[in-house]
Design a protein around this motif. Sequence first.
Motif, PDB file in Angstrom:
ATOM      1  N   SER A  92      -1.674  14.612   7.832  1.00  0.00           N
ATOM      2  CA  SER A  92      -0.261  14.256   7.709  1.00  0.00           C
ATOM      3  C   SER A  92      -0.133  13.080   6.763  1.00  0.00           C
ATOM      4  N   SER A  93       1.093  12.844   6.313  1.00  0.00           N
ATOM      5  CA  SER A  93       1.329  11.697   5.437  1.00  0.00           C
ATOM      6  C   SER A  93       1.065  10.387   6.176  1.00  0.00           C
ATOM      7  N   ALA A  94       1.386  10.366   7.478  1.00  0.00           N
ATOM      8  CA  ALA A  94       1.139   9.153   8.263  1.00  0.00           C
ATOM      9  C   ALA A  94      -0.353   8.836   8.323  1.00  0.00           C
ATOM     10  N   GLU A  95      -1.188   9.868   8.486  1.00  0.00           N
ATOM     11  CA  GLU A  95      -2.634   9.643   8.519  1.00  0.00           C
ATOM     12  C   GLU A  95      -3.133   9.119   7.180  1.00  0.00           C
ATOM     13  N   ALA A  96      -2.623   9.698   6.094  1.00  0.00           N
ATOM     14  CA  ALA A  96      -3.027   9.231   4.770  1.00  0.00           C
ATOM     15  C   ALA A  96      -2.632   7.772   4.563  1.00  0.00           C
ATOM     16  N   GLU A  97      -1.423   7.418   5.018  1.00  0.00           N
ATOM     17  CA  GLU A  97      -0.963   6.042   4.888  1.00  0.00           C
ATOM     18  C   GLU A  97      -1.804   5.093   5.725  1.00  0.00           C
TER      19      GLU A  97
ATOM     20  N   ILE B 169       5.524   3.722  14.196  1.00  0.00           N
ATOM     21  CA  ILE B 169       4.363   3.571  15.075  1.00  0.00           C
ATOM     22  C   ILE B 169       3.969   2.108  15.192  1.00  0.00           C
ATOM     23  N   ALA B 170       4.028   1.392  14.065  1.00  0.00           N
ATOM     24  CA  ALA B 170       3.668  -0.027  14.087  1.00  0.00           C
ATOM     25  C   ALA B 170       4.632  -0.842  14.952  1.00  0.00           C
ATOM     26  N   HIS B 171       5.914  -0.440  14.979  1.00  0.00           N
ATOM     27  CA  HIS B 171       6.906  -1.149  15.786  1.00  0.00           C
ATOM     28  C   HIS B 171       6.873  -0.728  17.250  1.00  0.00           C
ATOM     29  N   ASN B 172       6.146   0.341  17.569  1.00  0.00           N
ATOM     30  CA  ASN B 172       6.060   0.831  18.944  1.00  0.00           C
ATOM     31  C   ASN B 172       4.588   1.028  19.307  1.00  0.00           C
ATOM     32  N   PRO B 173       3.890  -0.072  19.583  1.00  0.00           N
ATOM     33  CA  PRO B 173       2.446   0.023  19.803  1.00  0.00           C
ATOM     34  C   PRO B 173       2.041   0.711  21.099  1.00  0.00           C
TER      35      PRO B 173
ATOM     36  N   THR C 160       0.825  -1.199   0.000  1.00  0.00           N
ATOM     37  CA  THR C 160       0.000   0.000   0.000  1.00  0.00           C
ATOM     38  C   THR C 160       0.864   1.256   0.000  1.00  0.00           C
ATOM     39  N   ASP C 161       0.302   2.318  -0.535  1.00  0.00           N
ATOM     40  CA  ASP C 161       0.993   3.598  -0.566  1.00  0.00           C
ATOM     41  C   ASP C 161      -0.056   4.699  -0.659  1.00  0.00           C
ATOM     42  N   ALA C 162       0.343   5.912  -0.303  1.00  0.00           N
ATOM     43  CA  ALA C 162      -0.564   7.060  -0.382  1.00  0.00           C
ATOM     44  C   ALA C 162       0.216   8.292  -0.800  1.00  0.00           C
TER      45      ALA C 162
ATOM     46  N   CYS D 183       4.456  -1.268   3.691  1.00  0.00           N
ATOM     47  CA  CYS D 183       4.233   0.169   3.581  1.00  0.00           C
ATOM     48  C   CYS D 183       5.580   0.859   3.691  1.00  0.00           C
ATOM     49  N   ASP D 184       5.814   1.917   2.888  1.00  0.00           N
ATOM     50  CA  ASP D 184       7.128   2.555   2.862  1.00  0.00           C
ATOM     51  C   ASP D 184       7.185   3.868   3.634  1.00  0.00           C
ATOM     52  N   ASN D 185       6.154   4.176   4.413  1.00  0.00           N
ATOM     53  CA  ASN D 185       6.155   5.410   5.181  1.00  0.00           C
ATOM     54  C   ASN D 185       6.870   5.185   6.515  1.00  0.00           C
ATOM     55  N   LYS D 186       7.943   5.929   6.777  1.00  0.00           N
ATOM     56  CA  LYS D 186       8.759   5.720   7.972  1.00  0.00           C
ATOM     57  C   LYS D 186       7.978   5.958   9.255  1.00  0.00           C
TER      58      LYS D 186
END
Length: 269
Positions: free
Chosen positions: A176-181, A222-226, A137-139, A214-217
């Motif tokens: 933000s880009s994170a929200e879009a992703e 966030i996914a690695h730090n729940p 996925t990408d946005a 997903c390529d968004n840093k």
Amino acid sequence: MKELGELQYFLGIEVARSKHGIFLSQRKYVLDLLTEIGMLDCKPVDTPIEQNHKLGMYPDQVPTDKERYQRLVGPLIYLSHTRPDIAYDVSMVSQFMHQPSEAHMNGVTRIMRYLKAAPAKGLMFSKHTHINLEGYTDADWAGSITDRRSTFGYFTFVGSNLVTWRSKKQRVVARSSAEAEFRGMAQVLSELLWLRRLLKDLGVKPLKATNLYCDNKAVVEIAHNPNQLADILTKAVSSKVFYDSLDKLGMRDICTNLRGSVSQDKNKT
């Protein structure tokens, strides 16, 4: 009902079989479309849309034939059922169906010229040793010039074969880009869960967990730090997570601190 043998052609979709797998294309559909609109001899291009394009709605845009525009975009939408390579481009031009301009028509014409370059492109479904699911996925954050909404897209694979894809503008403006992703990830997750249930109904079980790429840093971090600080505002958490959050928030127990200070003073005396 009548047995007609192996499927070869259905609703404009051609089916070819070989030792490599099953191939789906719409070659005849493309050539018929180019012939119908008089572009069979047009000059081909190597991409369906210009890089860094500026397609949008402008107050001074020059209008074009609305009915002709809709007659061209309609077949392209159907063609994208076997042509994921034009999914984004068709999604773009279909946003201007009710008020197209000459620039939008030029975008449609470019897609036609791209199709002329390779009318027989299609999808190959090959046999593999696994039937695992994967999603990508990408946005494009705030990519729309008209309303600043983001465009998201995804591909899903079953057994390394592409089965579903989508390119669509999001319904709301992301901050933000994170929200879009994340919004895009929610869409593809729903698709992947549906595919897992479908495979289960067919008696097929994936060998491992489904991966989503997903390529968004920011999203990856966030996914690695729940364990987020705001978790304690939305759910019940363990005592460790609860007090770790309080510590990060700068909350202290003044009585405990005072008692600790008094004890230290007495020890010194």
